[in-house]
Design an enzyme around this catalytic site. Structure first.
Site, PDB file in Angstrom:
ATOM      1  CB  SER A 223      -0.889   0.014   1.247  1.00 26.81           C
ATOM      2  OG  SER A 223      -1.652  -1.157   1.316  1.00 26.81           O
ATOM      3  CD  GLU A 291     -30.128   6.125  -9.806  1.00 24.54           C
ATOM      4  OE1 GLU A 291     -30.960   7.029  -9.623  1.00 24.54           O
ATOM      5  OE2 GLU A 291     -29.968   5.189  -9.017  1.00 24.54           O
TER       6      GLU A 291
END
Lengths: 428, 328
Positions: A223, A291
């Protein structure tokens, strides 16, 4: 996997040994999301949204599979089968609202995740493929969400399908035949609804597969982190389990509270009332909008109002697709070696403008397109392209970054020798 | 192309594309602005005269609000006596009326006495026939089909009422506003009526239309359905059957018809939130405990203040000397 000090998997029981020698699945899990994956210790809460996205993918798959047991994909029966779920199926209202709002929350989480990546330079070497696979997931999500919205066969379902498939007809020569091929007809009809249902069921599993590839690619360099400084020593990391499982655990539950609040108390707040009217090909709604999570792109589409060499509609469609595709080039557009926006004073300012810009585009995309609203769209769209294609490449040349910390541990632990000892050694 | 890309580089290429998009947008912006000032768009009557929903208090508003059964029953009476002559409710069944507090026998009676029968097939001859409704039947539409409905209503189609309260923004308030909103055109605005009439002559109702500024088109084909106090007989002890009261009651009933599970949903929601609050608290506490060791950092405040630490060390040493040793 990634660092020399990653704790190897040690089966605790005989059964564990037996399995490990034959199918080392627990070993893989241990290395992927267990004690065998060292993670930078300084991750802030922006890093929780990757796991959260996985949670919402699971919520969508589980609720979707059960809904599919009740849903009927015939144009004459789709709308009433949804009403049957809402009224007569045990807890059917829960399933449907969980699924409909789950889609919205999936997008909220993914947008935060994307903007975290943009701010902390998570797209930079060596994580370019992680970023690009993430964009693939995002494109698949958009396709899945769009087709899912068509399934209830309400007015917005129908007219949304009409407008969005209409994008393809903007392309000269191939456009119209392509649109007819995709829809299986000249307008959204039975053929379109059935294939949308089929693909809507398929794509989430494709997403899950890409997520596995993405996690794989992520675990090679490990990460990134808020400083953007590479992990150097064991002091810089903590094992994923128990530290980040605990951190993700409580944060996921807290976020689910927000989701539950909307699901149970305002389940239609993010939807459009017109979708409670059954699709009617003869009655166009006064104001067709997608949407909420597509509104910024709708804003980009509608910003192009003038035919200039190409028809305005084609400009809009190219710009809309281009606005996402350019993100694939981002690792090579932003050439600043500094990853984290914290240490980039100029970048920080433009990043803040970009957030406001995208929110403005979303607002304008949903508002009635009066002249001032269209002007806002045009300015905001221009900034969006300027940001990625012109400003980012330029500021990486002129910007003077702030000094970086020597290491992750020194940024968190202020250099106290004892404090920065590897986990578990401080007591000794 | 490949050589060109090599020559100008990926960033140069991106720069040109960016300039291209911005250029087109600038042209569009200027063109739009010129058109706007040359020919300012006229305000439409719908935009100028449409009124925002009236403010109504309903018992079911908010997370703790629930349907008021007595009100739903009154609303059902209004639906039965007023709306049902033109509007069907295809997703609501008579059996659902038990939610309103009616007994199964009462529901059976409502169904059997409903003025519109449901279509069926004569079991002996196979011919089309109708029969009285059963509790399992949905509320039948008064018309055989849309063409028949339009033919009977001056070419307007009375929509199905099952979902109407969810199919309009803030549906219950909208229904109330619409039912109580029939009026002469141009009344109740800041500007004088005569001036508005001159500016927006198209707001006048056409043939067979009725003016109602709460309707998005301003003129609606439905004549005012609730016109007089006491139009529907209310049971004893109920509020007086004024037009406003009946309109609010039927709006509440239609909200229930659109969202019959709202009460169940909110109850479940409170339980889920309470559960999640506990689970989050415990998960947070275990997170704090797991991280306590890793998070420890020296700050010049509180017990970790070097001064305080020194005091503590001193006290510890003293204690050890005195034989009251402290471990750790």
């Amino acid at each position: 996997m990634s660092f020399a000090w990653a704790k190897p998997y040690e089966p605790k029981t005989q059964l564990g040994h037996w399995i490990d020698q034959r199918l080392p699945l627990p070993r893989m899990v241990h290395g992927a999301v267990g004690g065998g994956y060292p993670v930078p210790r300084n991750l802030n809460y922006a890093w929780n949204f990757g796991v959260l996205a996985g949670v919402f993918l699971m919520i969508q798959i589980v609720t979707g599979i059960v809904l599919a047991m009740w849903y009927n994909s015939g144009i004459a029966t789709a709308f009433s089968s949804v009403e049957h779920v809402m009224r007569d199926v045990n807890s059917g209202w829960f399933l449907r609202y969980a699924h409909a709002n789950g889609a919205s929350f999936f997008f909220i989480v993914v947008y935060i995740h994307i903007f975290r990546g943009l701010f902390y330079g998570s797209y930079k070497a060596p994580r370019e493929l992680v970023w690009m696979l993430g964009l693939v997931v995002y494109l698949l999500m958009m396709a899945t969400a769009f087709m899912g919205y068509v399934l209830p066969w309400g007015q917005m379902s129908y007219w949304g399908a009409q407008v969005i498939t209409g994008f393809f007809s903007a392309f000269p020569v191939v456009g119209e035949p392509l649109r007819v091929f995709l829809l299986g007809g000249f307008a959204p009809d039975q053929a379109a609804l059935t294939r949308f249902f089929s693909l809507h069921y398929l794509l989430p599993f494709v997403i899950a597969a890409v997520v596995i590839l993405k996690t794989w690619a992520l675990h090679i360099p490990g990460s990134s982190n808020p400083t953007g400084v590479d992990v150097k020593t064991e002091k810089d990391t903590l094992p994923f389990h128990p530290f980040f499982t605990a951190k993700d655990g409580w944060f996921v539950l807290a976020f689910l509270m927000l989701y539950a609040a909307v699901l149970f108390f305002a389940p239609n707040a993010l939807g459009h009332p017109d979708n409670y009217i059954e699709a009617n090909p003869l009655a166009t709604p006064a104001h067709i909008v997608p949407e909420w999570y597509f509104l910024p792109f709708y804003g980009i589409l509608k910003a192009f109002t003038v035919d200039f060499i190409l028809p305005a509609k084609l400009w809009g469609v190219i710009a809309m697709f281009g606005s996402i595709l350019l993100l694939f080039l981002l690792p090579w557009l932003d050439r600043s070696p500094i990853r984290s926006g914290h240490y980039r004073p100029m970048f920080k300012v433009f990043f803040a403008i970009l957030i406001v810009d995208v929110l403005l585009l979303g607002w304008a995309g949903g508002a009635e397109p009066t002249a001032p609203v269209v002007a806002v769209m045009q300015i905001a769209t221009a900034y969006y392209f300027a940001h990625f294609l012109i400003i980012l490449p330029l500021i990486s040349k002129f910007e003077k970054p702030l000094p970086l910390p020597n290491s992750i541990s020194s940024s968190v632990l202020h250099g106290e020798a004892e404090e920065s000892a590897p986990y578990g050694l401080a007591k000794a | 192309m490949g050589q060109l890309l090599k020559f100008i580089g990926i960033r140069g290429f991106a720069f040109l594309i960016g300039l291209g998009f911005i250029g087109v947008l600038v042209i569009a912006f200027i063109t739009d602005a010129v058109n706007y000032f040359k020919e300012p768009p006229a305000e439409s009557a719908e935009h100028a005269l449409h009124k925002a929903n009236k403010d109504v208090d309903f018992s079911f508003e908010g997370p703790f609000g629930r349907y008021d059964q007595a009100q739903l029953q009154r609303g059902f009476a209004v639906f039965q006596n007023v709306c049902a002559s033109c509007h069907g409710m295809q997703y609501v069944a008579f059996r659902n009326l038990e939610d309103l507090g009616y007994t199964p026998e009462q529901v059976k009676a409502f169904a059997a006495n409903w003025p519109i029968e449901v279509p069926t097939i004569n079991p002996d001859t196979g011919e089309r026939a109708t029969r009285p409704a059963l509790p399992a039947d949905r509320f039948p539409s008064p018309y055989d089909n849309e063409i028949a409905a339009r033919a009977a209503n001056n070419n307007a189609y009375p929509p199905d009422m099952s979902l109407i309260a969810k199919a309009r923004p803030d549906g219950a308030a909208y229904i109330y506003s619409l039912l109580t909103g029939y009026q002469e055109p141009y009344q109740g605005y800041d500007e004088p009526a005569a001036e508005l009439a001159e500016r927006f002559p198209e707001a006048q109702p056409g043939d067979g239309l009725y003016h109602n500024p709460w309707f998005p088109n301003l003129n609606i084909a439905m004549p005012a359905p609730i016109t007089a106090d006491g139009q529907v007989e209310y049971p004893e002890g109920a509020p007086e059957a004024t037009v406003e009261q009946m309109s609010a009651d039927v709006a509440a009933f239609l909200m229930w018809a659109a969202e019959p599970k709202a009460d169940t949903r909110k109850n479940a929601g409170l339980a889920v939130l309470i559960f999640l609050a506990f689970a989050t608290t415990f998960a947070y506490l275990s997170y704090r405990q797991i991280w306590a060791e890793a998070k420890r950092k020296v700050v010049a405040k509180g017990p970790l203040d070097p001064e305080h630490m020194a005091e503590r060390e001193e006290a510890k040493a003293e204690a050890a000397e005195a034989g009251r040793g402290v471990k750790g």
